[in-house]
Design a protein around this motif. Structure first.
Motif, PDB file in Angstrom:
ATOM      1  N   HIS A  67       0.821  -1.206   0.000  1.00  0.00           N
ATOM      2  CA  HIS A  67       0.000   0.000   0.000  1.00  0.00           C
ATOM      3  C   HIS A  67       0.855   1.257   0.000  1.00  0.00           C
ATOM      4  CE1 HIS A  67      -3.961  -1.706   0.206  1.00  0.00           C
ATOM      5  NE2 HIS A  67      -3.538  -2.577   1.101  1.00  0.00           N
ATOM      6  N   PHE A  68       0.341   2.294  -0.643  1.00  0.00           N
ATOM      7  CA  PHE A  68       1.038   3.580  -0.753  1.00  0.00           C
ATOM      8  C   PHE A  68       1.278   4.182   0.624  1.00  0.00           C
ATOM      9  CE2 PHE A  68       0.616   8.268  -1.838  1.00  0.00           C
ATOM     10  CZ  PHE A  68       1.900   8.373  -2.361  1.00  0.00           C
ATOM     11  N   ASN A  69       2.532   4.421   0.969  1.00  0.00           N
ATOM     12  CA  ASN A  69       2.858   4.978   2.275  1.00  0.00           C
ATOM     13  C   ASN A  69       4.089   5.886   2.161  1.00  0.00           C
ATOM     14  OD1 ASN A  69       3.553   5.532   4.914  1.00  0.00           O
ATOM     15  ND2 ASN A  69       3.159   3.451   5.648  1.00  0.00           N
ATOM     16  N   PRO A  70       3.875   7.145   1.729  1.00  0.00           N
ATOM     17  CA  PRO A  70       5.006   8.040   1.444  1.00  0.00           C
ATOM     18  C   PRO A  70       5.899   8.298   2.652  1.00  0.00           C
ATOM     19  CG  PRO A  70       2.896   9.200   1.240  1.00  0.00           C
ATOM     20  CD  PRO A  70       2.577   7.759   1.393  1.00  0.00           C
ATOM     21  N   VAL A  71       5.299   8.398   3.848  1.00  0.00           N
ATOM     22  CA  VAL A  71       6.117   8.677   5.039  1.00  0.00           C
ATOM     23  C   VAL A  71       7.088   7.523   5.287  1.00  0.00           C
ATOM     24  CG1 VAL A  71       6.060   9.109   7.519  1.00  0.00           C
ATOM     25  CG2 VAL A  71       4.310  10.115   6.042  1.00  0.00           C
ATOM     26  N   ASN A  72       6.584   6.303   5.115  1.00  0.00           N
ATOM     27  CA  ASN A  72       7.411   5.118   5.281  1.00  0.00           C
ATOM     28  C   ASN A  72       8.573   5.116   4.284  1.00  0.00           C
ATOM     29  OD1 ASN A  72       8.022   2.713   6.527  1.00  0.00           O
ATOM     30  ND2 ASN A  72       6.802   1.492   5.098  1.00  0.00           N
ATOM     31  N   VAL A  73       8.289   5.500   3.046  1.00  0.00           N
ATOM     32  CA  VAL A  73       9.328   5.561   2.008  1.00  0.00           C
ATOM     33  C   VAL A  73      10.426   6.530   2.427  1.00  0.00           C
ATOM     34  CG1 VAL A  73       9.825   6.253  -0.374  1.00  0.00           C
ATOM     35  CG2 VAL A  73       7.753   4.962   0.136  1.00  0.00           C
ATOM     36  N   LEU A  74      10.004   7.710   2.924  1.00  0.00           N
ATOM     37  CA  LEU A  74      10.969   8.724   3.341  1.00  0.00           C
ATOM     38  C   LEU A  74      11.827   8.215   4.491  1.00  0.00           C
ATOM     39  CD1 LEU A  74      10.240  12.467   3.514  1.00  0.00           C
ATOM     40  CD2 LEU A  74      11.533  11.430   5.353  1.00  0.00           C
TER      41      LEU A  74
END
Lengths: 234, 112
Positions: A67-74
């Motif tokens: 699932h899309f999780n931009p904070v996790n990517v950062l």
């Protein structure tokens, strides 16, 4: 090709050639990995060309299937990339502080490029910054090429030689050994090895590099203060 | 994920990864003059760290071995030792890389 430009390029070609084998092999593995996750060859190729950081790309490949999780990517990219901050600190006196080549050199500051460019010794008839820039460009090309080949040939290219990727370990061993033989004091080399082993055992695979680097900074701070007080400096 | 979400994911990773590499130059230099020097502490740190980091990266390559089970990491350790010995003997980077890697391939495919 006997101009200064030609000499710079040829030296870069020689110095970066171990990385050629390493990056094409690792890049192939990475491209295959994404192929097996079900991605078109465009993904590993473009991610290699944009992110340009092997360990980060492997993780992002997996995250793309979730699932899309931009904070996790950062956060994950910052944790994995944390060590590169210290490569930058070490290159402050070796890389230019302005101009387009500064951005090129910093964009391409991978583990391998850092170690090669840091250890680089340039003869008088070559220009250090140019050689470093060529090495950076060549390493980048090797990595993107490997990722493309792995992604493109995917299933067809399944003849893998198990263990070929040891070339990267051997490269780091040789460069660390060269560093060890050239230095007068071994305190930094030895504490690097000892602290990393200790942190790997205590903190585990995910965070040991961060812990190691923070401890190394603390160790240097101790020496620095002692030196300031007039003591002996390591 | 939609294609837009994928593009955002890759973009965040790209920018964050670049920032970790570029940040020291932003923090510790003016960016205007090649000759301006970082503070003595940062400059000293930059000189102290590289040998330690090279040692760290060697250990990093060994992070996945398990000393207690399986092959006990023996192929990695033996091939590493061979690389060191060959390098001390001939001090030729290419010879060391080739002999080290070939011995590792032999070890993992035929012996362990």
């Amino acid at each position: 090709m006997n101009s200064k430009r030609g000499r710079n390029f040829r030296l870069a070609l020689t110095r970066s050639s171990p990385v050629f084998f390493g990056y094409v092999i690792l890049g192939l593995g990475y491209g295959l990995y994404m192929h097996n996750l079900g991605f078109s060859f465009w993904y590993p190729t473009l991610m290699a060309a944009t992110i340009y950081g092997g360990s980060v790309e492997f993780i992002i490949a997996t995250l793309l299937t979730q699932h899309f999780n931009p904070v996790n990517v950062l956060l994950i990219t910052a944790v994995v990339g944390f060590r590169q901050f210290f490569y930058g600190i070490s290159m402050l006196t070796k890389y230019p502080h302005r101009g387009w080549r500064k951005f090129l050199l910093l964009f391409g500051l991978t583990d391998e490029t850092f170690v090669i460019n840091y250890s680089l010794q340039v003869p008088d008839d070559c220009d250090e910054t140019s050689v470093q820039a060529w090495i950076t460009i060549l390493d980048y090309a090797y990595w993107v090429l490997g990722a493309f080949l792995g992604g493109f040939f995917g299933a067809t290219f399944n003849v893998q030689v198990k263990g070929l990727d040891f070339v990267m370990t051997a490269l780091f061993i040789v460069l660390a050994l060269e560093q060890f033989m050239q230095e007068k004091r071994h305190i930094s080399s030895l504490s690097g090895v000892a602290i990393t082993i200790g942190c790997l055992l205590v903190f585990g695979k995910t965070y040991f590099l961060i812990a190691t680097l923070l401890l190394l900074v603390a160790e240097y701070y101790y020496f620095y203060r002692r030196h300031q007080k007039g003591g002996d400096r390591a | 994920m939609t294609i837009v979400q994928q593009v955002i994911t890759i973009a965040i990773a790209t920018v964050t990864n670049f920032i970790t590499r570029w940040l020291p130059f932003n923090l510790f230099t003016s960016g205007k003059d090649d000759r301006d020097e970082p503070s003595p502490f940062i400059k000293g740190l930059g000189a102290f760290l590289p040998p330690a980091i090279m040692g760290m990266l060697v250990v990093y390559c060994y992070r996945n071995i398990n000393l207690l089970s399986g092959d006990h990491g023996l192929p990695d350790l033996i091939a590493g030792l061979i690389t060191v010995v060959i390098h001390l003997w001939r001090r030729s980077m290419f010879l060391s890389l080739i002999v080290g890697t070939v011995s590792y391939i032999v070890l993992v495919n035929f012996i362990f």
